[in-house]
Design a protein around this motif. Sequence first.
Motif, PDB file in Angstrom:
ATOM      1  N   LYS A  53       0.837  -1.204   0.000  1.00 53.09           N
ATOM      2  CA  LYS A  53       0.000   0.000   0.000  1.00 53.09           C
ATOM      3  C   LYS A  53       0.868   1.250   0.000  1.00 53.09           C
ATOM      4  O   LYS A  53       1.931   1.281   0.630  1.00 53.09           O
ATOM      5  CB  LYS A  53      -0.912   0.017   1.230  1.00 53.09           C
ATOM      6  N   THR A  54       0.406   2.277  -0.707  1.00 50.32           N
ATOM      7  CA  THR A  54       1.101   3.556  -0.727  1.00 50.32           C
ATOM      8  C   THR A  54       0.507   4.442   0.358  1.00 50.32           C
ATOM      9  O   THR A  54      -0.692   4.742   0.346  1.00 50.32           O
ATOM     10  CB  THR A  54       0.965   4.229  -2.097  1.00 50.32           C
ATOM     11  N   ILE A  55       1.352   4.874   1.306  1.00 52.75           N
ATOM     12  CA  ILE A  55       0.880   5.599   2.482  1.00 52.75           C
ATOM     13  C   ILE A  55       1.611   6.931   2.582  1.00 52.75           C
ATOM     14  O   ILE A  55       2.849   6.970   2.556  1.00 52.75           O
ATOM     15  CB  ILE A  55       1.125   4.768   3.756  1.00 52.75           C
ATOM     16  N   PRO A  56       0.878   8.042   2.698  1.00 54.20           N
ATOM     17  CA  PRO A  56       1.549   9.336   2.878  1.00 54.20           C
ATOM     18  C   PRO A  56       2.220   9.407   4.247  1.00 54.20           C
ATOM     19  O   PRO A  56       1.681   8.913   5.241  1.00 54.20           O
ATOM     20  CB  PRO A  56       0.395  10.350   2.778  1.00 54.20           C
ATOM     21  N   ILE A  57       3.403  10.028   4.289  1.00 54.75           N
ATOM     22  CA  ILE A  57       4.168  10.143   5.529  1.00 54.75           C
ATOM     23  C   ILE A  57       4.258  11.618   5.921  1.00 54.75           C
ATOM     24  O   ILE A  57       4.726  12.451   5.138  1.00 54.75           O
ATOM     25  CB  ILE A  57       5.586   9.551   5.376  1.00 54.75           C
ATOM     26  N   ILE A  58       3.816  11.912   7.141  1.00 48.63           N
ATOM     27  CA  ILE A  58       3.756  13.285   7.646  1.00 48.63           C
ATOM     28  C   ILE A  58       4.830  13.490   8.705  1.00 48.63           C
ATOM     29  O   ILE A  58       5.001  12.652   9.602  1.00 48.63           O
ATOM     30  CB  ILE A  58       2.363  13.561   8.252  1.00 48.63           C
ATOM     31  N   ASP A  59       5.571  14.589   8.608  1.00 43.31           N
ATOM     32  CA  ASP A  59       6.527  14.967   9.646  1.00 43.31           C
ATOM     33  C   ASP A  59       5.718  15.578  10.790  1.00 43.31           C
ATOM     34  O   ASP A  59       5.342  16.741  10.752  1.00 43.31           O
ATOM     35  CB  ASP A  59       7.524  15.987   9.088  1.00 43.31           C
ATOM     36  N   THR A  70      15.419  16.605   9.850  1.00 41.88           N
ATOM     37  CA  THR A  70      16.390  16.846   8.776  1.00 41.88           C
ATOM     38  C   THR A  70      16.734  15.530   8.076  1.00 41.88           C
ATOM     39  O   THR A  70      16.460  14.440   8.575  1.00 41.88           O
ATOM     40  CB  THR A  70      17.680  17.458   9.344  1.00 41.88           C
ATOM     41  N   LYS A  71      17.376  15.640   6.927  1.00 44.93           N
ATOM     42  CA  LYS A  71      17.805  14.448   6.195  1.00 44.93           C
ATOM     43  C   LYS A  71      18.779  13.622   7.022  1.00 44.93           C
ATOM     44  O   LYS A  71      18.772  12.391   6.965  1.00 44.93           O
ATOM     45  CB  LYS A  71      18.455  14.855   4.866  1.00 44.93           C
ATOM     46  N   SER A  76      17.315   7.645  11.716  1.00 41.42           N
ATOM     47  CA  SER A  76      17.157   7.220  13.111  1.00 41.42           C
ATOM     48  C   SER A  76      15.717   7.374  13.604  1.00 41.42           C
ATOM     49  O   SER A  76      15.414   7.061  14.754  1.00 41.42           O
ATOM     50  CB  SER A  76      18.089   8.026  14.016  1.00 41.42           C
ATOM     51  N   CYS A  77      14.825   7.830  12.738  1.00 41.22           N
ATOM     52  CA  CYS A  77      13.430   8.068  13.129  1.00 41.22           C
ATOM     53  C   CYS A  77      12.565   6.821  12.906  1.00 41.22           C
ATOM     54  O   CYS A  77      13.003   5.841  12.296  1.00 41.22           O
ATOM     55  CB  CYS A  77      12.841   9.228  12.326  1.00 41.22           C
ATOM     56  N   ASN A  78      11.347   6.881  13.416  1.00 44.26           N
ATOM     57  CA  ASN A  78      10.374   5.814  13.208  1.00 44.26           C
ATOM     58  C   ASN A  78       9.093   6.387  12.627  1.00 44.26           C
ATOM     59  O   ASN A  78       8.824   7.584  12.736  1.00 44.26           O
ATOM     60  CB  ASN A  78      10.038   5.108  14.524  1.00 44.26           C
ATOM     61  N   LEU A  92       5.931  10.485  11.008  1.00 42.99           N
ATOM     62  CA  LEU A  92       7.344  10.347  11.327  1.00 42.99           C
ATOM     63  C   LEU A  92       7.605  11.007  12.680  1.00 42.99           C
ATOM     64  O   LEU A  92       7.224  12.166  12.896  1.00 42.99           O
ATOM     65  CB  LEU A  92       8.201  11.015  10.254  1.00 42.99           C
ATOM     66  N   VAL A  93       8.221  10.266  13.612  1.00 44.04           N
ATOM     67  CA  VAL A  93       8.554  10.805  14.937  1.00 44.04           C
ATOM     68  C   VAL A  93      10.033  10.533  15.215  1.00 44.04           C
ATOM     69  O   VAL A  93      10.628   9.606  14.667  1.00 44.04           O
ATOM     70  CB  VAL A  93       7.677  10.188  16.042  1.00 44.04           C
ATOM     71  N   ARG A  94      10.625  11.343  16.102  1.00 43.89           N
ATOM     72  CA  ARG A  94      12.060  11.230  16.351  1.00 43.89           C
ATOM     73  C   ARG A  94      12.419  10.022  17.202  1.00 43.89           C
ATOM     74  O   ARG A  94      13.487   9.430  17.031  1.00 43.89           O
ATOM     75  CB  ARG A  94      12.569  12.519  17.005  1.00 43.89           C
ATOM     76  N   HIS A  95      11.530   9.662  18.136  1.00 39.68           N
ATOM     77  CA  HIS A  95      11.889   8.563  19.038  1.00 39.68           C
ATOM     78  C   HIS A  95      10.637   7.875  19.576  1.00 39.68           C
ATOM     79  O   HIS A  95       9.686   8.539  19.995  1.00 39.68           O
ATOM     80  CB  HIS A  95      12.711   9.118  20.212  1.00 39.68           C
TER      81      HIS A  95
END
Length: 294
Positions: A53-59, A70-71, A76-78, A92-95
């Motif tokens: 499935k194609t899923i949009p990813i939000i920061d 950042t790139k 290291s993100c999840n 997308l989350v940092r930890h």
Amino acid sequence: MSQSQGLLLFKLNLQQKFAIGTLKVQEIVPSTRLYSLPGSHPMVMGAATLRGKTIPIIDMASAVGYRPVTKEEYDSCNIIITDCSRQVVGFLVRHIDKIMECSWKDISAPSATLGCNIYTTGVMHVEDKLVQLMDVERLLADIYPDDEHIELPQFSAAELEELRNKEILVVDDSMVARNQLGSALDAAGIHYQVSKNGQDALTAMQAAVESGKPIDVLVSDIEMPGLDGYEVAFEVRSTPNVSATYIILHTSLSSTISTERAQQIGADEALTKFDASELLQAILRGVKGRENIT
């Protein structure tokens, strides 16, 4: 009747912890290759292909006002894959911190002094640290705003008259959800009352009985600080002077679990947010159902 809520704790920066109900979470995956989505919202980093499935990813950090990922940080993100309000997206989350159980009674509504422009529906303390419960509905509404045109069912004049002469109570801790519900009811010309939490809703229902105009249909969110929707429904069914109220649990959870539990505690229906036509038809069923009871 006490309901336990599974919570996924995570961080968007080095200090502050946030949480999201595990019933909204499909899975947690490491950062992965993203493909561009031309014309998408600036907070949408791209799309990932997961399980076909194609899923949009939000920061999520950037979306709520923190420093964007950042790139250099990306690997290291999840990504938290959520199924909420009929939309499957990745945040997308940092930890990722941990998953824990928590009673809704241990979650408080955010202070009014924080204003109405926050992405938080509740706060709690875990190991002496403040944790904010994320308002995912508001976040999604900002990125994927609803079409302002509301599709109304084809009600007859008699059915509209029935709806407009009944007492409807809407309870939801999310400002976005309250606005969506209100817009649908306003479009149909239906009078209604609004509560921001379960305890206020129960108080409003008792006040309505005392005024001689008891609530005919209760439309309640499930995930709310203090008293959740299941507990509200249980209290209504257990209280003789309001027990005949038709109860619609209206939830962002796209899960059969919520429907099954709703039936167990005495709710009449459980609907997934947000379909205005579906909701109004359910309210009409409630009006007719309550008349048959009384």
